[in-house]
Design a protein around this motif. Structure first.
Motif, PDB file in Angstrom:
ATOM      1  N   ALA A  10       0.836  -1.205   0.000  1.00  0.00           N
ATOM      2  CA  ALA A  10       0.000   0.000   0.000  1.00  0.00           C
ATOM      3  C   ALA A  10       0.871   1.255   0.000  1.00  0.00           C
ATOM      4  N   PHE A  11       1.930   1.250   0.780  1.00  0.00           N
ATOM      5  CA  PHE A  11       2.852   2.381   0.849  1.00  0.00           C
ATOM      6  C   PHE A  11       3.496   2.636  -0.513  1.00  0.00           C
ATOM      7  N   CYS A  12       4.003   1.571  -1.134  1.00  0.00           N
ATOM      8  CA  CYS A  12       4.632   1.709  -2.455  1.00  0.00           C
ATOM      9  C   CYS A  12       3.605   2.125  -3.505  1.00  0.00           C
ATOM     10  N   GLY A  13       2.401   1.606  -3.389  1.00  0.00           N
ATOM     11  CA  GLY A  13       1.341   2.002  -4.312  1.00  0.00           C
ATOM     12  C   GLY A  13       1.011   3.479  -4.185  1.00  0.00           C
ATOM     13  N   LEU A  14       0.948   3.965  -2.966  1.00  0.00           N
ATOM     14  CA  LEU A  14       0.674   5.380  -2.740  1.00  0.00           C
ATOM     15  C   LEU A  14       1.802   6.250  -3.291  1.00  0.00           C
ATOM     16  N   LEU A  15       3.048   5.861  -3.032  1.00  0.00           N
ATOM     17  CA  LEU A  15       4.175   6.622  -3.573  1.00  0.00           C
ATOM     18  C   LEU A  15       4.203   6.578  -5.096  1.00  0.00           C
ATOM     19  N   SER A  16       3.804   5.460  -5.675  1.00  0.00           N
ATOM     20  CA  SER A  16       3.742   5.355  -7.134  1.00  0.00           C
ATOM     21  C   SER A  16       2.672   6.289  -7.695  1.00  0.00           C
ATOM     22  N   LEU A  17       1.531   6.337  -7.042  1.00  0.00           N
ATOM     23  CA  LEU A  17       0.466   7.232  -7.491  1.00  0.00           C
ATOM     24  C   LEU A  17       0.904   8.688  -7.398  1.00  0.00           C
ATOM     25  N   ILE A  18       1.542   9.040  -6.299  1.00  0.00           N
ATOM     26  CA  ILE A  18       2.037  10.402  -6.128  1.00  0.00           C
ATOM     27  C   ILE A  18       3.088  10.716  -7.187  1.00  0.00           C
ATOM     28  N   SER A  19       4.009   9.790  -7.419  1.00  0.00           N
ATOM     29  CA  SER A  19       5.049   9.990  -8.435  1.00  0.00           C
ATOM     30  C   SER A  19       4.431  10.203  -9.811  1.00  0.00           C
ATOM     31  N   PHE A  20       3.499   9.351 -10.171  1.00  0.00           N
ATOM     32  CA  PHE A  20       2.837   9.463 -11.470  1.00  0.00           C
ATOM     33  C   PHE A  20       2.195  10.841 -11.635  1.00  0.00           C
ATOM     34  N   CYS A  21       1.473  11.257 -10.609  1.00  0.00           N
ATOM     35  CA  CYS A  21       0.800  12.569 -10.664  1.00  0.00           C
ATOM     36  C   CYS A  21       1.800  13.715 -10.769  1.00  0.00           C
ATOM     37  N   LEU A  22       2.903  13.621 -10.032  1.00  0.00           N
ATOM     38  CA  LEU A  22       3.906  14.686 -10.082  1.00  0.00           C
ATOM     39  C   LEU A  22       4.586  14.774 -11.447  1.00  0.00           C
ATOM     40  N   TYR A  23       4.786  13.646 -12.103  1.00  0.00           N
ATOM     41  CA  TYR A  23       5.342  13.683 -13.459  1.00  0.00           C
ATOM     42  C   TYR A  23       4.378  14.404 -14.399  1.00  0.00           C
ATOM     43  N   GLY A  24       3.086  14.128 -14.244  1.00  0.00           N
ATOM     44  CA  GLY A  24       2.092  14.818 -15.062  1.00  0.00           C
ATOM     45  C   GLY A  24       2.050  16.310 -14.782  1.00  0.00           C
ATOM     46  N   LEU A  25       2.098  16.670 -13.516  1.00  0.00           N
ATOM     47  CA  LEU A  25       2.088  18.091 -13.151  1.00  0.00           C
ATOM     48  C   LEU A  25       3.348  18.797 -13.642  1.00  0.00           C
ATOM     49  N   ASP A  26       4.490  18.121 -13.532  1.00  0.00           N
ATOM     50  CA  ASP A  26       5.739  18.734 -13.969  1.00  0.00           C
ATOM     51  C   ASP A  26       5.768  18.913 -15.485  1.00  0.00           C
ATOM     52  N   LYS A  27       5.241  17.951 -16.214  1.00  0.00           N
ATOM     53  CA  LYS A  27       5.182  18.073 -17.673  1.00  0.00           C
ATOM     54  C   LYS A  27       4.287  19.251 -18.053  1.00  0.00           C
TER      55      LYS A  27
END
Length: 98
Positions: A10-27
């Motif tokens: 669950a922890f890794c899944g949450l960090l993955s979701l956050i990472s994915f979203c941040l890549y989208g926001l940064d792009k």
């Protein structure tokens, strides 16, 4: 599956979701010339378990795929992440700790 493994997933899944979203926001910020997300933040999330989401974000948003230095550091964080989690899993399973 023991509860501690579920919590880790669950922890890794949450960090993955956050990472994915941040890549989208940064792009999006890069396209609009707005304030960007620090590369160190993206690497930090990858190192501590968010690398699957980061990898997906790189592919889906076509972001951070041409910066060689970024890619090298990213893959080092993935490798270190796998080594650390794999070593911990081996240790805890082999020696029945916890």
């Amino acid at each position: 599956m023991p509860m501690n493994y579920l919590a880790l997933l669950a922890f890794c899944g949450l960090l993955s979701l956050i990472s994915f979203c941040l890549y989208g926001l940064d792009k999006s910020a890069a396209k609009r010339g707005k304030q960007r997300i620090r590369e160190s933040t993206l690497h930090f999330l990858s190192l501590f378990g968010g690398w699957p989401g980061a990898m997906l974000g790189q592919k889906m948003f076509r972001h951070k795929t041409k910066k060689r230095r970024f890619r090298v550091i990213f893959w080092l964080t993935v490798l270190l992440n796998i080594i650390l989690w794999g070593g911990a899993a081996y240790f805890f399973n082999h020696f029945h700790v916890g």
